[in-house]
Design a protein around this motif. Structure first.
Motif, PDB file in Angstrom:
ATOM      1  N   ALA A   1       9.268   4.655  -6.988  1.00  0.00           N
ATOM      2  CA  ALA A   1       9.101   4.307  -5.581  1.00  0.00           C
ATOM      3  C   ALA A   1      10.459   3.902  -5.010  1.00  0.00           C
ATOM      4  O   ALA A   1      11.318   3.399  -5.742  1.00  0.00           O
TER       5      ALA A   1
ATOM      6  N   ALA B   1       6.598   7.355  -4.079  1.00  0.00           N
ATOM      7  CA  ALA B   1       6.301   6.639  -2.839  1.00  0.00           C
ATOM      8  C   ALA B   1       7.617   6.207  -2.189  1.00  0.00           C
ATOM      9  O   ALA B   1       8.519   5.701  -2.851  1.00  0.00           O
ATOM     10  N   THR B   2       7.709   6.412  -0.869  1.00  0.00           N
ATOM     11  CA  THR B   2       8.926   6.037  -0.129  1.00  0.00           C
ATOM     12  C   THR B   2       8.528   5.323   1.144  1.00  0.00           C
ATOM     13  O   THR B   2       7.626   5.776   1.859  1.00  0.00           O
ATOM     14  N   ALA B   3       9.185   4.207   1.441  1.00  0.00           N
ATOM     15  CA  ALA B   3       8.939   3.458   2.672  1.00  0.00           C
ATOM     16  C   ALA B   3      10.272   3.085   3.291  1.00  0.00           C
ATOM     17  O   ALA B   3      11.254   2.812   2.581  1.00  0.00           O
TER      18      ALA B   3
ATOM     19  N   GLU C   1       0.828  -1.204   0.000  1.00  0.00           N
ATOM     20  CA  GLU C   1       0.000   0.000   0.000  1.00  0.00           C
ATOM     21  C   GLU C   1       0.866   1.259   0.000  1.00  0.00           C
ATOM     22  O   GLU C   1       0.589   2.222  -0.717  1.00  0.00           O
ATOM     23  N   ALA C   2       1.934   1.242   0.814  1.00  0.00           N
ATOM     24  CA  ALA C   2       2.785   2.433   0.913  1.00  0.00           C
ATOM     25  C   ALA C   2       3.508   2.742  -0.391  1.00  0.00           C
ATOM     26  O   ALA C   2       3.785   3.908  -0.695  1.00  0.00           O
ATOM     27  N   LEU C   3       3.829   1.702  -1.166  1.00  0.00           N
ATOM     28  CA  LEU C   3       4.614   1.895  -2.376  1.00  0.00           C
ATOM     29  C   LEU C   3       3.752   1.984  -3.634  1.00  0.00           C
ATOM     30  O   LEU C   3       4.267   1.879  -4.747  1.00  0.00           O
TER      31      LEU C   3
ATOM     32  N   HIS D   1       1.908   7.612  -5.987  1.00  0.00           N
ATOM     33  CA  HIS D   1       1.220   8.724  -5.358  1.00  0.00           C
ATOM     34  C   HIS D   1       1.196   9.918  -6.298  1.00  0.00           C
ATOM     35  O   HIS D   1       2.168  10.167  -7.018  1.00  0.00           O
TER      36      HIS D   1
END
Length: 1022
Positions: free
Chosen positions: A461, A351-353, A341-343, A346
């Motif tokens: 990402a 996206a960065t995790a 979901e985080a990656l 956007h």
């Protein structure tokens, strides 16, 4: 036993169909326990689930009542399955017993089968999961319960998993050419999820292949219109390819599914914004340096073949640098889904995790596993770069070095990379403009190293792993990684070591996982050793690891080493020029000398002989490098294997004198705090000064009230127990540890912690005898006798008291002699020896008058009153009233509380239960009720007996449940046994015969081996 969360809550004991829980409170309780199955759920969390923010005053007793009912629902093993474990309750759920866990496991297996193209296996797993799904998870629970339990993420995850499974199933059906009958199902999904592109793609293909081309085109145009109007984006590449198939007149593709297969990860959207889609269709535009204008970017279009007409450079490669996925990869389902979901792409930013955690916890394995699952989402390439943040014997890679490596992998010649980090970062961002690339930055040292390596294009990402949490990296999703669950740990050992090496359900395997701290690196080491040595058994390996010394020696194999991975962080701290880093290394060594499960800031300051501010900075650095975890504000805990490592450091780098001094300072610090608790728990009498006679020289800040002292003791008891057990037999810490136990005794007695009081007093007695300290041995013997008395072991207590009396006379210690004589009289009374009891009490009273100790006089009067109950209860009440008057004059809450309880007991002896109730209630509501568990428990037992005689069974039942709840929290089996004896009689009066028998059986099990006077009756009842 089967538990159902996928739909309305259900419990199935295997004897019949699943049955729902009718009580709303029972449903809320079961939901709270199942959402945290096999973990302790604090009482406060359960109360909030049942009553929200406004729990009633009787919430604890009512909660226990609901727990009791749930245990009955759970069947014969309900008591063993739902256990009271401080600070709450734990519901044990076995493998295959919870439908949501089985459902998630089926989803995971389907994902693996889908990735491998095993379409039959996908359909099999989807069918199995469909049987489990009975509706929306936790259906029927009120919204406020969902909020109290924070259940929405859990529900959303399961619903997303179901959708994902359906999509995989439909793809598998399409691959196998079995698309007939799918249109109605997909139409419903499209209506329910109007922006979910994968459902639309599948519906388009099904309609196309069943001859309904016009309807397929209509689905595409409806989707496109919604995406453009609602999100401002075009349909993604997979939908576009399906659209092209619908437009074609050629036969159906052999693959069964058009074009590139999507990863179909929950939350995925393949849509690209404007020019991004066009760039993907025709190749992408990249900015490359132009020698003519000194590195200024100039745009050249690469069609994917042939040299660039402007630069003569080779065509830009599509990097695929991910290491092979870890095999096997087990567990981490929640983290995997969170990263997917985080990656997701956007709008407006990449996206960065960040995955953080201690060495060996599996950060890199998880990152690579997730990155492989995301490849289809980032078709322009996947970059992998080890930043060497924890590089043994070497420095971390600089940001400029990282940029050079990344640009070279993207096709930029080495000579074209600027020497300035800012210019190189700008070139890197330009190179990735319009591209969809996944970047994995492994083992980052810090946020400053990572920032220049972040692309700016929203189609990209970045997944970063680091021991540090990189909290300063703005805009990133931060995901700390903890150890594996026990089940996944055992499964990992079994899978890696080879089939048949670990028997199913093996207790030895669970113990092996525990000894490895459930740390993936350590688990892989032991599994590799089992795989390499066929003669080595799990049991033998457990025996090797079970001794604390040298455990890390057995956690090395080939290039895998837990010690080496931990040493990297420590060596960097030692070599650092920063004073906070060197302090952190010192703190870790000093922690190794004390070897405790937790540390608070002030204790750490004592260990390093520095101020609190400096200690805080050192602790923060240890958290940053993942050698400590901050479990609460100002409290820190090392992983079990870090404790082993710290012990090795202390032995190797600290002189013996330094280790001894550090341990002594730590024990004396706790003893000083415990001495302050004595000042709160004991009244200001001669005896308190006697108790404090061995007080340590160090003085601690006083406690404001008994409540604060209780909270401190509850928080630190496990740590102090470990400290005393570990160091009381060492010469340099023995006297301080004996003093600590002496100071802890009033707290332990007041809180009813009889198990700890028995253990610690026994250790203190042995240590005092070994050191030749007769006075300290006398105190420890008296405290141990008190623990035996409150646990119902009267004969053992009497033997110790007789020994203490002899020692007191020998030492000429009248204060302890007076106290021991009074206790002897009390013990003889409960053992049914009234003449001997009277003689001891009279002698104790004479000593109390001689010492001028009014408090001791009042205690003797109370004991004499108990004795007179056997012959003249009216006269007994006179003695108790005299004790009460002294308690009021001395402003002693404990004396008043004890006297009121004893008056109530005397009225029961007289057959006047109505009069007794008022005195028991007054005792329970006195100011000292929080500090004296023995009097509280005896007062409530007396109240229950009075209510029984008045046939007020309903209230008696509530009081029994309240007392049982309090006893369970304290681990007081003796009081619990007496309460269950009373509860059995109350339940029989209420017509609940089967339940009364169960309570008596539990009572007998708890009281067996004690000197309780109800044992003969219990045996006949059972």
């Amino acid at each position: 036993m089967r538990f159902g969360l996928l739909g309305p809550l259900t419990v199935d004991d295997g004897a019949g169909g699943a049955r729902p829980l009718n009580s709303a409170k029972g449903q809320a309780l079961l939901a709270a326990l199942l959402l945290r199955a096999n973990r302790v759920v604090p009482v406060e969390v359960l109360k909030e689930a049942l009553w929200g923010a406004r729990a009633p005053a009787s919430a604890n007793a009512s909660l226990y009542n609901h727990v009791t009912r749930l245990r009955r629902t759970l069947g014969p093993d309900g008591d063993g399955r739902l256990r009271s474990v401080a600070p709450g309750y734990l519901l044990r759920v076995g493998a295959g017993e919870l439908d949501s866990t089985e459902f998630t496991a089926a989803v995971r297996r389907a994902r693996e089968a889908y990735t491998q193209g095993d379409w039959t296996a996908v359909l099999r797993e989807a069918a199995g999961a469909a049987v489990l799904w009975r509706g929306r998870p936790l259906d029927g629970l009120p919204e406020e319960v969902h909020e109290a339990l924070d259940a929405q993420p859990f529900v959303r995850q399961l619903e997303e998993e179901r959708l994902q499974l359906l999509e995989w199933r439909y793809d598998a059906e399409l691959r196998l050419g079995r698309h007939g009958g799918l249109a109605p199902e997909l139409s419903r999904l499209v209506a329910e999820h109007p922006l979910r592109e994968s459902c639309h793609r599948q519906l388009m293909l099904v309609l196309r292949r069943t001859g309904r081309q016009a309807e397929a085109l209509a689905v595409f145009h409806a989707l496109r219109r919604r995406l453009v109007e609602d999100l401002g984006v075009e349909p993604g590449a997979a939908v576009q390819e399906a659209y092209q198939e619908v437009l074609r007149d050629d036969p159906e593709p052999e693959t069964g599914v058009s074009g590139r297969r999507e990863a179909n990860i929950p939350g995925q959207r393949a849509a690209q914004q404007g020019a991004g889609t066009a760039a993907l269709e025709r190749g992408h535009e990249r900015c490359v340096p132009d020698a003519a204008d000194d590195g200024a970017p100039s745009v050249s279009t690469e069609a994917g073949a042939g040299p660039s007409p402007d630069t003569g450079a080779d065509p830009a490669p599509r990097p695929a640098q991910l290491p092979p996925p870890p095999t096997p990869f087990l567990g981490r389902d929640a983290q995997v889904e969170a990263l997917y979901e985080a990656l997701a792409p956007h709008a407006g930013r990449p996206a960065t995790a960040v995955l953080s955690g201690m060495a060996g916890v599996g950060k890199s394995a998880l990152a690579v596993h997730v990155a492989h699952g995301l490849r289809d989402r980032y078709p322009d390439g996947q970059l992998f770069l080890n930043l060497r943040g924890a590089n043994p014997g070497g420095a971390p890679m600089t940001a400029l070095q990282g940029l050079e490596a990344l640009l070279r992998d993207l096709g930029v010649p080495r000579g074209r990379v600027p020497d300035d980090v800012h210019a190189a970062a700008a070139l890197f961002r330009s190179t990735l403009a319009g591209a969809r690339v996944l970047l994995v930055l492994d083992d980052a040292a810090g946020a400053a190293q990572v920032r220049p390596l972040l692309p700016a294009d929203p189609g990209c990402a970045v997944l970063v792993t680091s021991r540090s949490p990189l909290a300063a990296l703005d805009g990133a999703v931060h995901l700390p990684l903890a150890r594996l669950t026990e089940r996944d740990s055992v499964d990992l050992i079994s899978r890696v070591s080879g089939q048949g090496r670990v028997p199913a359900g093996s207790p030895a395997a669970r113990r092996l996982a525990e000894l490895c701290g459930q740390l993936p690196l350590a688990l892989r080491v032991v599994a590799a050793r089992l795989a390499a040595r066929r003669a080595l058994t799990v049991e033998a390996l457990v025996e090797l690891l079970d001794g604390q010394d040298g455990r890390l020696d057995h956690l090395e194999y080939d290039d895998l080493s837990v010690r080496r991975s931990l040493a990297v962080a420590y060596d960097a701290l030692v070599a650092s020029e920063r004073s906070a880093d060197r302090d952190a290394a010192l703190v870790l060594r000093r922690m190794g000398t004390l070897d405790l499960p937790e540390y608070e800031t002030e204790l750490t300051a004592r260990l390093m002989e520095a101020g609190v501010r400096r200690a805080c900075a050192a602790l923060d650095r240890l958290v940053d490098v993942a050698l400590l975890e901050e479990v609460a504000f100002g409290r820190y805990a090392p992983h079990d294997l870090v404790r082993d490592f710290a012990r090795e450091l202390a032995a190797r780098h600290e002189e013996a004198a330094e280790r001894a001094a550090a341990v002594r300072r730590g024990v004396e610090w706790f003893a000083a705090r415990a001495a302050q608790s004595v000042r709160v728990f004991l009244p200001a009498t001669r005896f308190r000064e006697v108790r404090l006679a061995g007080e340590p020289a160090e003085r601690a800040v006083p406690f404001a009230a008994g409540e604060e002292a209780c909270a401190w003791g509850d928080r630190e008891l496990a740590v102090m127990r470990c400290l005393v057990t570990r160091h009381i037999r060492t010469e340099h810490a023995r006297d301080a540890a004996v003093t600590l136990v002496r100071m802890l005794a009033p707290y332990l007695q007041g809180r009813g912690r009889m198990q700890e009081l028995t253990e610690l007093s026994g250790l203190a007695r042995t240590a005092a005898r070994e050191s030749g300290d007769a006075g300290a041995e006398l105190v420890a013997m008296s405290d141990l006798a008190g623990a035996y008395y409150m646990s119902g072991r009267y004969e053992k207590a009497l033997a110790l008291i007789d020994e203490a009396i002899a020692k007191s006379r020998l030492l000429g210690d009248d204060e302890w002699l007076q106290r021991a004589l009074g206790n002897r009289g009390l013990l003889l009374y409960v053992l049914g020896r009234p003449e001997e009891s009277a003689a001891a009490q009279e002698e104790a009273l004479a000593y109390a008058h001689r010492l001028g100790d009014d408090h001791a006089v009042a205690v003797c009067l109370s004991n004499l009153g108990n004795l007179f109950e056997l012959t003249d209860a009216r006269k007994a009440i006179e003695f108790h009233r005299r004790s009460l008057e002294t308690g009021v004059r001395l402003d002693s809450a404990p004396l008043q509380q004890t006297a009121r309880c004893n008056i109530g007991c005397a009225y029961l002896t007289l057959g006047e239960p109505e009069a007794a109730i008022g005195h028991f209630e007054a005792a329970l509501h006195s100011p000292g009720d929080a500090a004296d568990w023995h009097t509280v428990s005896e007062s409530r037992l007396g109240l229950i007996r009075a209510l029984r005689r008045l046939t007020r069974a309903d209230r008696a039942a509530r009081e029994c449940e309240a007392l049982l709840a309090l006893a369970e929290v304290r681990g007081d089996a003796y009081t619990s046994g007496k309460a269950r004896y009373e509860y059995g009689h109350v339940l029989r009066a209420l017509g609940r015969g089967a339940e009364s028998g169960a309570q008596w059986r539990l009572s007998l099990a708890a009281l067996d081996g004690t000197d309780a006077d109800v044992l003969p009756e219990l045996r006949s009842l059972v």
